[in-house]
Scaffold this motif. Structure first.
Motif, PDB file in Angstrom:
ATOM      1  N   PHE A 291       0.837  -1.203   0.000  1.00 51.41           N
ATOM      2  CA  PHE A 291       0.000   0.000   0.000  1.00 51.41           C
ATOM      3  C   PHE A 291       0.875   1.258   0.000  1.00 51.41           C
ATOM      4  O   PHE A 291       0.678   2.174  -0.800  1.00 51.41           O
ATOM      5  N   LEU A 292       1.859   1.277   0.876  1.00 51.02           N
ATOM      6  CA  LEU A 292       2.655   2.497   1.028  1.00 51.02           C
ATOM      7  C   LEU A 292       3.577   2.757  -0.168  1.00 51.02           C
ATOM      8  O   LEU A 292       3.843   3.907  -0.492  1.00 51.02           O
ATOM      9  N   ARG A 295       1.138   1.793  -4.144  1.00 54.07           N
ATOM     10  CA  ARG A 295       0.045   2.748  -4.347  1.00 54.07           C
ATOM     11  C   ARG A 295       0.463   4.178  -3.983  1.00 54.07           C
ATOM     12  O   ARG A 295       0.452   5.062  -4.831  1.00 54.07           O
ATOM     13  N   GLU A 296       0.836   4.393  -2.720  1.00 56.20           N
ATOM     14  CA  GLU A 296       1.041   5.775  -2.265  1.00 56.20           C
ATOM     15  C   GLU A 296       2.294   6.432  -2.858  1.00 56.20           C
ATOM     16  O   GLU A 296       2.231   7.554  -3.325  1.00 56.20           O
ATOM     17  N   SER A 299       2.188   5.671  -6.986  1.00 52.83           N
ATOM     18  CA  SER A 299       0.877   5.953  -7.616  1.00 52.83           C
ATOM     19  C   SER A 299       0.584   5.005  -8.791  1.00 52.83           C
ATOM     20  O   SER A 299      -0.011   5.417  -9.789  1.00 52.83           O
ATOM     21  N   LEU A 300       0.995   3.748  -8.678  1.00 47.86           N
ATOM     22  CA  LEU A 300       0.807   2.822  -9.797  1.00 47.86           C
ATOM     23  C   LEU A 300      -0.588   2.204  -9.810  1.00 47.86           C
ATOM     24  O   LEU A 300      -1.106   1.844 -10.866  1.00 47.86           O
ATOM     25  N   CYS A 301      -1.158   2.033  -8.626  1.00 43.01           N
ATOM     26  CA  CYS A 301      -2.424   1.290  -8.532  1.00 43.01           C
ATOM     27  C   CYS A 301      -3.352   2.010  -7.562  1.00 43.01           C
ATOM     28  O   CYS A 301      -2.881   2.698  -6.656  1.00 43.01           O
ATOM     29  N   TYR A 302      -4.646   1.790  -7.747  1.00 45.61           N
ATOM     30  CA  TYR A 302      -5.582   2.209  -6.697  1.00 45.61           C
ATOM     31  C   TYR A 302      -5.664   1.097  -5.662  1.00 45.61           C
ATOM     32  O   TYR A 302      -5.659   1.327  -4.468  1.00 45.61           O
ATOM     33  N   MET A 321      -3.926  -1.939 -12.588  1.00 50.26           N
ATOM     34  CA  MET A 321      -3.121  -0.806 -13.051  1.00 50.26           C
ATOM     35  C   MET A 321      -3.298  -0.568 -14.548  1.00 50.26           C
ATOM     36  O   MET A 321      -3.783  -1.442 -15.276  1.00 50.26           O
TER      37      MET A 321
ATOM     38  N   ASP B  86       1.641  10.391   6.269  1.00 48.43           N
ATOM     39  CA  ASP B  86       0.333   9.968   5.809  1.00 48.43           C
ATOM     40  C   ASP B  86      -0.445   9.502   7.042  1.00 48.43           C
ATOM     41  O   ASP B  86       0.058   8.695   7.834  1.00 48.43           O
ATOM     42  N   SER B 140       0.323  13.622  -8.077  1.00 48.25           N
ATOM     43  CA  SER B 140       0.532  12.206  -7.769  1.00 48.25           C
ATOM     44  C   SER B 140      -0.816  11.530  -7.434  1.00 48.25           C
ATOM     45  O   SER B 140      -1.024  10.366  -7.765  1.00 48.25           O
ATOM     46  N   GLY B 143      -2.905  10.235 -10.459  1.00 50.03           N
ATOM     47  CA  GLY B 143      -2.568   8.893 -10.944  1.00 50.03           C
ATOM     48  C   GLY B 143      -3.386   7.827 -10.232  1.00 50.03           C
ATOM     49  O   GLY B 143      -3.962   6.927 -10.861  1.00 50.03           O
ATOM     50  N   ILE B 144      -3.462   7.941  -8.904  1.00 48.24           N
ATOM     51  CA  ILE B 144      -4.198   6.934  -8.117  1.00 48.24           C
ATOM     52  C   ILE B 144      -5.696   6.991  -8.447  1.00 48.24           C
ATOM     53  O   ILE B 144      -6.343   5.964  -8.686  1.00 48.24           O
ATOM     54  N   GLU B 147      -6.748   5.538 -11.760  1.00 46.01           N
ATOM     55  CA  GLU B 147      -6.881   4.072 -11.716  1.00 46.01           C
ATOM     56  C   GLU B 147      -8.175   3.669 -11.029  1.00 46.01           C
ATOM     57  O   GLU B 147      -8.814   2.686 -11.395  1.00 46.01           O
ATOM     58  N   GLU B 148      -8.576   4.438 -10.027  1.00 44.42           N
ATOM     59  CA  GLU B 148      -9.850   4.146  -9.340  1.00 44.42           C
ATOM     60  C   GLU B 148     -11.012   4.341 -10.317  1.00 44.42           C
ATOM     61  O   GLU B 148     -11.935   3.522 -10.377  1.00 44.42           O
TER      62      GLU B 148
END
Lengths: 436, 436
Positions: A291-292, A295-296, A299-302, A321, B86, B140, B143-144, B147-148
């Motif tokens: 996750f950290l 994603r965070e 920023s590759l995936c939700y 992705m 975060d 940034s 990007g997330i 994907e969502e």
């Protein structure tokens, strides 16, 4: 809360927790059989057929009307797989009798209804009506085919299925579909007769004590003779196979990547508590490495998370992705796991993972379904572990324990759903029919 | 707790539940619902959702429009703190499970925990009341969120639901995705986020709801340390979108092709007759819920005839939604031929309009709704989220007395709604059918 296990009568066992904490309670009846593709197919059809009418409640509408009368009680009939065991369960959720404004004994009514569905389903000459079998088989096929509606779940399930490539008994969807298509009432009715003579495990959480519950169970369930007590086929973590990579194209906009790993530990085998903690640290919480970082930070995936199956001992990563980021995401997921292997785990990370799990196990007592889920799986495989004992074992694990397990863990399968819609494409919309 | 503090206790002897409402000097309402649970669940929410994107600040001459998806974007961005940390990580350190969601008319930041409640509650209030947005952090996040958006775009159920909203509404912003689109989120700037934040996250627009193992005194003591001591209220007028919305549906059919195995459908009846009084809205909600249960439930004539003739798959859902800005009744399912299902549903409704509803069905519907409502009080998560919905959709005043509202609904009330709501000109159908 204390879990009490008692023998109700011949081959019917009750595990119960008496509590007035909840306004509603649960009671479930489980029957068992070894699983394979054939039994999985029959179990899936049977769980629908048993809802279609009984001797007393002639069709599904009458069953559902009775449930409405019982203050919106629900009875969920399910066929599920636990390792190499098939479980046919009748799970009910019901309001406590103190909310019955007309004196209806809700638990008694629900037990009567479950016994009807279990022992007196609608049959002619010991056979289920063929049209009902055909229709329920059709619903099962529809449901299997509709897996493609959810590409995330599809990718995950395909990855799990590929990981079982050397297990001849594993019910792959393709094989199950073939059997469902060819199931007739003779085969299904014979399966029902075998299944129904299994020993029964009852799980109850509610306001009554075990003696009261047992008395009501005897009233509706004791007249039926049972076979021997079912001996569960104990899980054994999957043996390593050659690495497998597969890809499938689908007309969706986002790629879905699933990655399966074998830890070699599981319930009844090795220290599965380390598997639980490894998974938590790797990808099961918002403080996890996946996750950290995936994603965070990048920023590759939700969504990018992992799940641990304590029966197979496998960890499966699920992520979505943009397809152009597939390679970099896959590499980053592997890099994060490599970090764990090398012992690059901070005190903060391991403390957060342990606290997160502590939170999960303490919350179990706030939800009857979570209590059942925790105890019933362990109990089925002969473990009497409590959430407190599980937490205690996890709390003693060290960074080295996690790194050791990660080093033994093998990446087995990578499965990718390649979205074929580009950024400029969208789903095809039919012409509007403004005037019908 | 300050003796002069304004507080009010709400109780229900029937449910055996009570909660306290306090108003902090800064204007934020605090609701505390003590419950004997292992975990405590907290929501810090704003009465601000995706539909609130046309508004006017007191003193300004004109209404302004902001890009779609900004409320959801704010929800994501508030977790990032000025020091680069975060808040998810901080919650993990405390062992709390944190999350957030944005709906059409509200945004919730939440956590559940079994230990270190005070630290988590302080963190929840701190991060929501301390925004920090920069251009690079927004880039940034784009990007997330992209994907969502793609993930939801690939979800056929979601597409079918939005197709129904697009079919019902001409201009109302409910028809647009809560996340916005890739195009609209690319227009978001730090300035826009701050301007929306200043209006919709002022303390008088926020509420804190805590349910679980705590007391009003404890919650107030912690909240008081973290909330601003005072806040000047800025008046905001929201565009009244319901007033401008025609009664008739925008279009009767939306038909899209996607990756599904069998057609999915959502049928919606738009309702623009929204009472101004929150009590009347809840009364309508209760009566419509009973009516939907009478017409569409799994124990009813319509569902069982559609299922037994094979027109629909077993999973079929229905419901009624009402807030001060929108209302609609909907049905959703899977069918080989959705148009035939629509015809049958409409024919059934017309038949009921002429032959009349059954009083037995009315009593059954009421009993089911009451039982379902009571069951919600077993979970601190459900209690907190339902209370938040009452606060945003109607009023907290009726949360515990909703059972009285349900009991007070008369047969004539539902008869009138049957005639008023289900008109062909208000109706739309959204279909997602297989590509091949």
């Amino acid at each position: 809360m204390n879990l009490v296990r008692t023998k109700v009568c011949d081959n019917i066992y009750l595990s119960s927790i008496k509590t007035d904490k909840f306004k509603s309670g649960i009671i479930s009846f489980s029957l068992f059989h070894p699983t394979n593709a054939e039994n999985s197919a029959y179990g899936a059809i049977l769980s629908g057929v048993l809802r279609r009418g009984t001797k007393k409640y002639s069709d599904m509408a009458k069953i559902n009307l009775r449930l409405d009368e019982l203050y919106a009680s629900s009875v969920d009939i399910r066929s599920t797989r636990l390792g190499k065991n098939l479980i046919l369960s009748f799970g009910a959720e019901l309001l406590d009798n103190r909310f019955s404004t007309d004196g209806t004994d809700i638990l008694d009514g629900v037990l009567e209804l479950i016994s009807e569905m279990m022992f007196y389903p609608k049959r002619q000459d010991s056979l289920f009506p063929e049209p009902i079998v055909r229709q329920e088989a059709g619903f099962v096929l529809d449901s299997i085919k509709s897996e493609i509606n959810n590409t995330r779940a599809y990718a995950y399930n395909r990855c799990v299925e590929i990981m079982k490539r050397n297990d001849a008994d594993f019910p792959t969807l393709k094989r199950v579909c073939e059997i469902v298509q060819n199931t007739d009432t003779h085969a299904l009715s014979a399966f029902y007769d075998r299944m129904i003579s299994s020993s029964i495990e009852v799980f109850y959480i509610g306001a009554l004590d075990e003696a009261e519950v047992a008395k009501r169970i005897i009233k509706y369930f004791s007249a039926h003779s049972r076979g021997l007590v079912y001996s569960p086929i104990l899980p054994c973590p999957d043996a390593p196979c050659d690495f497998h990579k597969a890809e499938e194209a689908m007309p969706v906009s986002q790629g879905k990547l699933a990655m399966g790993m074998r830890t070699g530990c599981g319930i009844n085998h090795g220290d599965y508590h380390a598997g639980i903690l490894l998974n938590e640290l790797f990808g099961a919480s918002p403080a996890s490495k996946l996750f950290l970082n995936v994603r965070e930070k990048l920023s590759l995936c939700y969504h990018c998370s992992s799940a641990f199956d304590m029966v197979s001992g496998n960890i499966t990563v699920s992520s979505g992705m943009d397809i152009k980021n597939r390679q970099v995401a896959e590499e980053e997921i592997i890099r994060q796991f490599e970090d764990i292997r090398k012992g690059n785990i901070t005190d903060k990370e391991i403390r957060a993972a342990k606290r997160s799990l502590e939170n999960v196990y303490k919350q179990i007592y706030d939800n009857p379904f979570d209590i059942q889920s925790f105890y019933s799986t362990r109990q089925f495989f002969g473990s009497s572990e409590t959430p407190e004992e599980c937490m205690s074992k996890i709390s003693t694990l060290t960074t080295d324990d996690i790194a050791d397990l990660a080093q033994k863990t093998v990446l087995d399968t990578v499965f990718f759903v390649k979205g074929t819609l580009t950024d400029n494409e969208t789903y095809e919309e039919e012409e509007d029919h403004e005037n019908e | 707790m300050n003796d002069k503090l304004c507080s009010r206790i709400f109780e229900s002897s029937f449910l055996g539940e009570s909660f306290t409402k306090l108003t902090h000097p800064c204007g934020c309402d605090i609701y505390v619902f003590p419950k004997n649970t292992s975990s405590t669940y907290a929501i810090f929410g704003s009465r601000y959702g995706s539909i609130h994107n046309v508004f006017k600040k007191d003193g300004d001459a004109d209404f302004v429009s902001v890009p779609d998806g900004i409320a959801h974007f704010l929800e994501h961005k508030l977790f990032t703190n000025e020091d680069g940390s975060d808040s998810f990580e901080r919650f993990s350190e405390y062992g709390a499970d944190a999350n957030a969601y944005t709906s059409f008319n509200k945004t919730a930041y939440l956590f559940s925990c079994t230990d270190r409640f005070s630290s988590s509650l302080g963190e929840l209030i701190d991060f929501v009341t301390h925004p920090y947005f920069t251009k690079s952090s927004i880039e940034s996040e784009i990007g997330i969120i992209s994907e969502e958006i793609k993930m939801y775009d690939d979800n056929p159920q979601d597409r079918c639901f939005y197709g129904m909203l697009e079919g019902m509404y001409h201009d109302h912003s409910i028809k647009r995705n809560i996340c916005g689109s890739e195009k609209t989120i690319s227009q978001i700037t730090p300035e826009l986020l701050y301007s929306c934040y200043d209006l919709f996250y002022q303390p008088s627009n926020l509420c804190l709801i805590v349910c679980g193992n705590t007391s009003p005194e404890e919650v107030y003591r912690i909240a008081d340390k973290h909330l601003p001591s005072f806040s000047e209220k800025i008046g905001v007028t929201l565009a009244n979108e319901n007033k401008k919305e025609p009664k008739e549906a925008n279009k009767q059919i939306t038909d899209v092709k996607m990756q599904v195995s069998k057609p999915l459908f959502n049928i919606g009846f738009k309702d623009t007759d929204i009472p101004c009084s929150s009590y009347e809205r809840l009364k309508k909600d209760a009566a419509m819920s009973i009516l939907c249960e009478m017409l569409f439930s799994t124990s009813g004539e319509l569902y069982n005839s559609l299922l037994s003739e094979g027109s629909i798959s077993p999973a079929f859902s229905y419901g009624y939604s009402i807030t001060d800005s929108f209302a609609y009744c909907s049905m959703a399912g899977e069918a080989g031929d959705p148009y035939t299902v629509l015809e049958k549903i409409e024919a059934y409704i017309e038949e009921k309009k002429s032959s009349g509803l059954s009083e037995n069905d009315f009593s059954r519907g009421k009993r089911v709704m009451l039982a379902d409502f009571i069951k919600n009080f077993d979970s601190s998560e459900n209690i907190a989220n339902n209370l938040f919905s009452f606060i945003c959709d109607s009023s907290e005043e009726y949360f515990l007395s909703f059972t009285d509202i349900l009991n007070g609904i008369e047969f004539q009330d539902v008869e009138k709604l049957l005639a008023d709501i289900f008109k062909k000109e208000y109706r739309t159908i959204s279909i997602v059918r297989p590509i091949a």
